[in-house]
Write an enzyme that holds these catalytic residues in place. Structure first.
Site, mmCIF file in Angstrom:
data_model
loop_
_atom_site.group_PDB
_atom_site.id
_atom_site.type_symbol
_atom_site.label_atom_id
_atom_site.label_comp_id
_atom_site.label_asym_id
_atom_site.label_seq_id
_atom_site.Cartn_x
_atom_site.Cartn_y
_atom_site.Cartn_z
ATOM 1 N N THR A 120 -6.163 -11.209 -0.822
ATOM 2 C CA THR A 120 -5.952 -11.036 0.190
ATOM 3 C C THR A 120 -6.950 -11.481 1.281
ATOM 4 O O THR A 120 -8.221 -10.282 1.217
ATOM 5 C CB THR A 120 -5.360 -9.634 0.609
ATOM 6 O OG1 THR A 120 -4.454 -9.667 -0.245
ATOM 7 C CG2 THR A 120 -4.122 -9.832 2.193
ATOM 8 N N ILE B 120 11.475 -11.492 4.070
ATOM 9 C CA ILE B 120 12.500 -11.819 2.420
ATOM 10 C C ILE B 120 13.770 -10.725 2.523
ATOM 11 O O ILE B 120 12.289 -9.674 1.539
ATOM 12 C CB ILE B 120 12.411 -12.435 1.714
ATOM 13 C CG1 ILE B 120 11.224 -13.681 1.469
ATOM 14 C CG2 ILE B 120 13.226 -12.517 0.416
ATOM 15 C CD1 ILE B 120 12.347 -14.680 1.515
ATOM 16 N N ARG B 121 14.904 -10.380 2.515
ATOM 17 C CA ARG B 121 15.551 -9.872 2.711
ATOM 18 C C ARG B 121 16.688 -9.891 1.767
ATOM 19 O O ARG B 121 17.991 -9.209 1.699
ATOM 20 C CB ARG B 121 15.913 -9.229 4.520
ATOM 21 C CG ARG B 121 14.738 -8.906 5.365
ATOM 22 C CD ARG B 121 14.079 -7.806 4.338
ATOM 23 N NE ARG B 121 13.250 -7.079 5.465
ATOM 24 C CZ ARG B 121 12.129 -7.582 5.571
ATOM 25 N NH1 ARG B 121 11.489 -8.203 4.787
ATOM 26 N NH2 ARG B 121 11.011 -6.456 6.590
ATOM 27 N N ASP C 47 6.279 -15.503 1.691
ATOM 28 C CA ASP C 47 5.929 -13.670 1.517
ATOM 29 C C ASP C 47 5.923 -13.254 3.339
ATOM 30 O O ASP C 47 5.785 -14.325 4.047
ATOM 31 C CB ASP C 47 5.496 -12.994 0.869
ATOM 32 C CG ASP C 47 4.293 -12.300 1.808
ATOM 33 O OD1 ASP C 47 3.950 -12.587 3.134
ATOM 34 O OD2 ASP C 47 3.222 -11.756 0.925
ATOM 35 N N LYS D 140 -3.741 -15.228 -0.754
ATOM 36 C CA LYS D 140 -3.153 -14.359 0.259
ATOM 37 C C LYS D 140 -2.940 -14.148 1.005
ATOM 38 O O LYS D 140 -3.881 -13.206 1.642
ATOM 39 C CB LYS D 140 -2.279 -13.111 -1.185
ATOM 40 C CG LYS D 140 -1.413 -12.581 0.463
ATOM 41 C CD LYS D 140 -0.756 -11.541 -1.031
ATOM 42 C CE LYS D 140 0.399 -10.338 0.338
ATOM 43 N NZ LYS D 140 0.077 -9.665 0.881
ATOM 44 N N ARG E 147 2.215 -7.649 10.710
ATOM 45 C CA ARG E 147 0.894 -6.200 10.197
ATOM 46 C C ARG E 147 -0.288 -6.731 10.583
ATOM 47 O O ARG E 147 -1.090 -5.827 11.151
ATOM 48 C CB ARG E 147 1.317 -5.574 8.419
ATOM 49 C CG ARG E 147 3.135 -5.412 8.179
ATOM 50 C CD ARG E 147 2.286 -4.609 7.253
ATOM 51 N NE ARG E 147 2.063 -3.703 6.666
ATOM 52 C CZ ARG E 147 2.775 -2.402 6.451
ATOM 53 N NH1 ARG E 147 3.578 -2.519 7.141
ATOM 54 N NH2 ARG E 147 1.881 -1.220 6.360
ATOM 55 N N GLY F 12 0.830 -1.559 -0.274
ATOM 56 C CA GLY F 12 -0.442 -0.172 -0.177
ATOM 57 C C GLY F 12 0.402 1.377 -0.144
ATOM 58 O O GLY F 12 2.070 1.276 0.444
ATOM 59 N N HIS G 93 1.324 -11.326 6.357
ATOM 60 C CA HIS G 93 0.600 -9.851 5.972
ATOM 61 C C HIS G 93 2.232 -8.978 6.209
ATOM 62 O O HIS G 93 1.598 -7.698 6.893
ATOM 63 C CB HIS G 93 0.062 -8.958 6.216
ATOM 64 C CG HIS G 93 -0.544 -8.426 5.432
ATOM 65 N ND1 HIS G 93 -2.346 -8.905 4.906
ATOM 66 C CD2 HIS G 93 -0.808 -6.738 4.988
ATOM 67 C CE1 HIS G 93 -1.979 -6.917 4.259
ATOM 68 N NE2 HIS G 93 -1.262 -6.396 5.074
HETATM 69 C C1 GLV Z 1 -2.113 -2.734 3.899
HETATM 70 O O1 GLV Z 1 -2.010 -3.550 3.740
HETATM 71 C C2 GLV Z 1 -1.153 -2.842 5.207
HETATM 72 O O2 GLV Z 1 -0.628 -3.436 5.438
HETATM 73 O O3 GLV Z 1 -0.595 -1.747 5.441
#
Ligand code: GLV
Length: 388
Positions: free
Chosen positions: A156, A310-311, A307, A252, A279, A80, A276
């Site tokens: 998602t 991963i760096r 995902d 996802k 997050r 985003g 995510h």
């Molecule tokens: C949106 O998808 C966020 O994680 O900020």
């Protein structure tokens, strides 16, 4: 140009160049950030087996993701507000992905719209959609993706409500940024970013403003998610979304084997094991720890990607060796984008590719398709021996 040898180099430049509000947005996990941290640090618990005196010439990292040719098993994840990290950021990132030969996935919460990206690139990209209450908006999003020639839709499923990221609240995150004494003082130190931002008209959520009805403040991510996202989501509803899109579909946001099995039943082509980027549910397992039980549950019923965390190319190699067909990178490319636009995203891809290719060779493998668990040393109990 400075010497970029690792993703961390891009992050340092990114931090200097981009307003704190957007750096913090990228570099946050929810609540205590435990899952955010462990997504990366858990990779360090897995070791690679070095082999010697094995011909390592003629290496190839090329493979396919959902049947599409890719130069390496990496895709750019939907992120985003990418167009706040750098003016027209989504277009820059999509162009770098196209040149490198990896898929770019556009976020619903992007600044550049689906149409903006389609007009400014030539390779088909993937379109990520959230699970919203408004059927008309959902159908239009899928239709717009079809009209833009998107080669996959990504639903998602792990954001029915937004995990709290303390810094975003404290910074008053919005797009465009609200002008407060604090935000203005910080932005005045980011001259290049500001000059580039003034030259573009793309400073709003391009897929939402003018498209979504009944949203009080479309510049605020938290308001939009609270008002529009479907907390009542269930698998039947996801099956309805499947009917709205007749192309390749990726689900996802799966972190539990039971959900992975549900996802196999909705007619998706792939799932992404993801929390995510740490997050959403703080305290959830890192993606790399969640991967093996999910692989065991789904077998070869569906293609599995990963995902979160991963760096480096070594991280990609480890995830692929554990069974992921591909890895999606988010922050690793956003650092490059914020640091130097398209060139920075290309640098991020170059660094990851070099690390992947060299490490694969040092493990005695020459083709990414031959990489398997035999190149890994995984500690006992890594994937959990949990009390029921
Ligand atoms: C949106 O998808 C966020 O994680 O900020």
């Amino acid at each position: 140009m400075p010497h970029i040898t690792e993703i961390e180099d891009l992050k340092r430049i990114y931090r200097r160049r981009v307003p704190k509000m957007f750096y913090d947005y990228c570099e946050s996990g929810s609540w205590s950030e435990q899952t955010f941290r462990e997504n990366s640090s858990d990779f360090d618990d897995i070791y690679l087996r070095q082999r010697v005196a094995i011909d390592m010439t003629g290496r190839s990292t090329a493979t396919k993701l959902i049947g599409q040719d890719v130069a390496m098993p990496v895709a750019l994840a939907p992120v985003g507000l990418t167009g706040m990290q750098h003016a027209d950021g989504e277009i820059h990132a999509a162009r770098a992905a196209e040149k490198f030969g990896v898929p770019y996935c556009l976020s619903t919460m992007s600044i550049c719209s689906i149409e903006d990206v389609a007009e400014n690139t030539s390779a088909p990209f993937w379109m990520q959609v959230y699970t919203l209450k408004d059927d008309d908006f959902m159908q239009r999003l899928f239709d717009r993706a079809k009209a833009a020639n998107c080669s996959a839709a990504v639903i998602t499923v792990d954001l029915q409500l937004l995990g709290q990221r303390h810094k975003d609240i404290k910074n008053g995150l919005s797009a465009p940024p609200k002008l407060t004494p604090k935000s203005v003082a910080n932005m005045m130190t980011k001259v290049q970013w500001g000059l580039e931002m003034l030259q573009t008209k793309r400073r709003f959520f391009g897929n939402i403003v003018g498209h979504a009805k009944g949203v009080d403040d479309p510049s605020s991510l938290s308001t939009w998610t609270a008002e529009s996202f479907d907390q009542a989501l269930n698998w039947d509803r996801i099956r309805e979304f499947r009917k709205m899109w007749d192309g390749p579909l990726i689900i996802k946001g799966i972190i539990d084997p039971r959900d992975a099995l549900e996802a196999c039943n909705v007619g998706a082509d792939a799932i992404v094991v993801s929390n995510h980027g740490g997050r959403q549910l703080d305290g959830a397992l890192s993606s790399i720890r969640a991967l093996a039980p999910i692989m065991d549950a789904v077998g070869d019923k569906i293609e599995v990607h990963l995902d979160s965390g991963i760096r480096s190319g070594q991280d990609v190699l480890k995830a692929v060796a554990m069974g992921a067909k591909g890895c999606w990178i988010g922050r690793a490319y956003v650092y490059g984008l914020g640091a130097m636009g398209e060139k920075g995203v290309s640098e991020a891809l170059r660094v990851i590719h070099k690390e992947l290719d060299s490490s694969m060779g040092l493990c005695g493998r020459t083709d990414i398709g031959e990489v398997d668990r035999d190149i890994l040393m995984i500690p006992k109990g890594f994937s959990g021996d949990w009390e029921a």
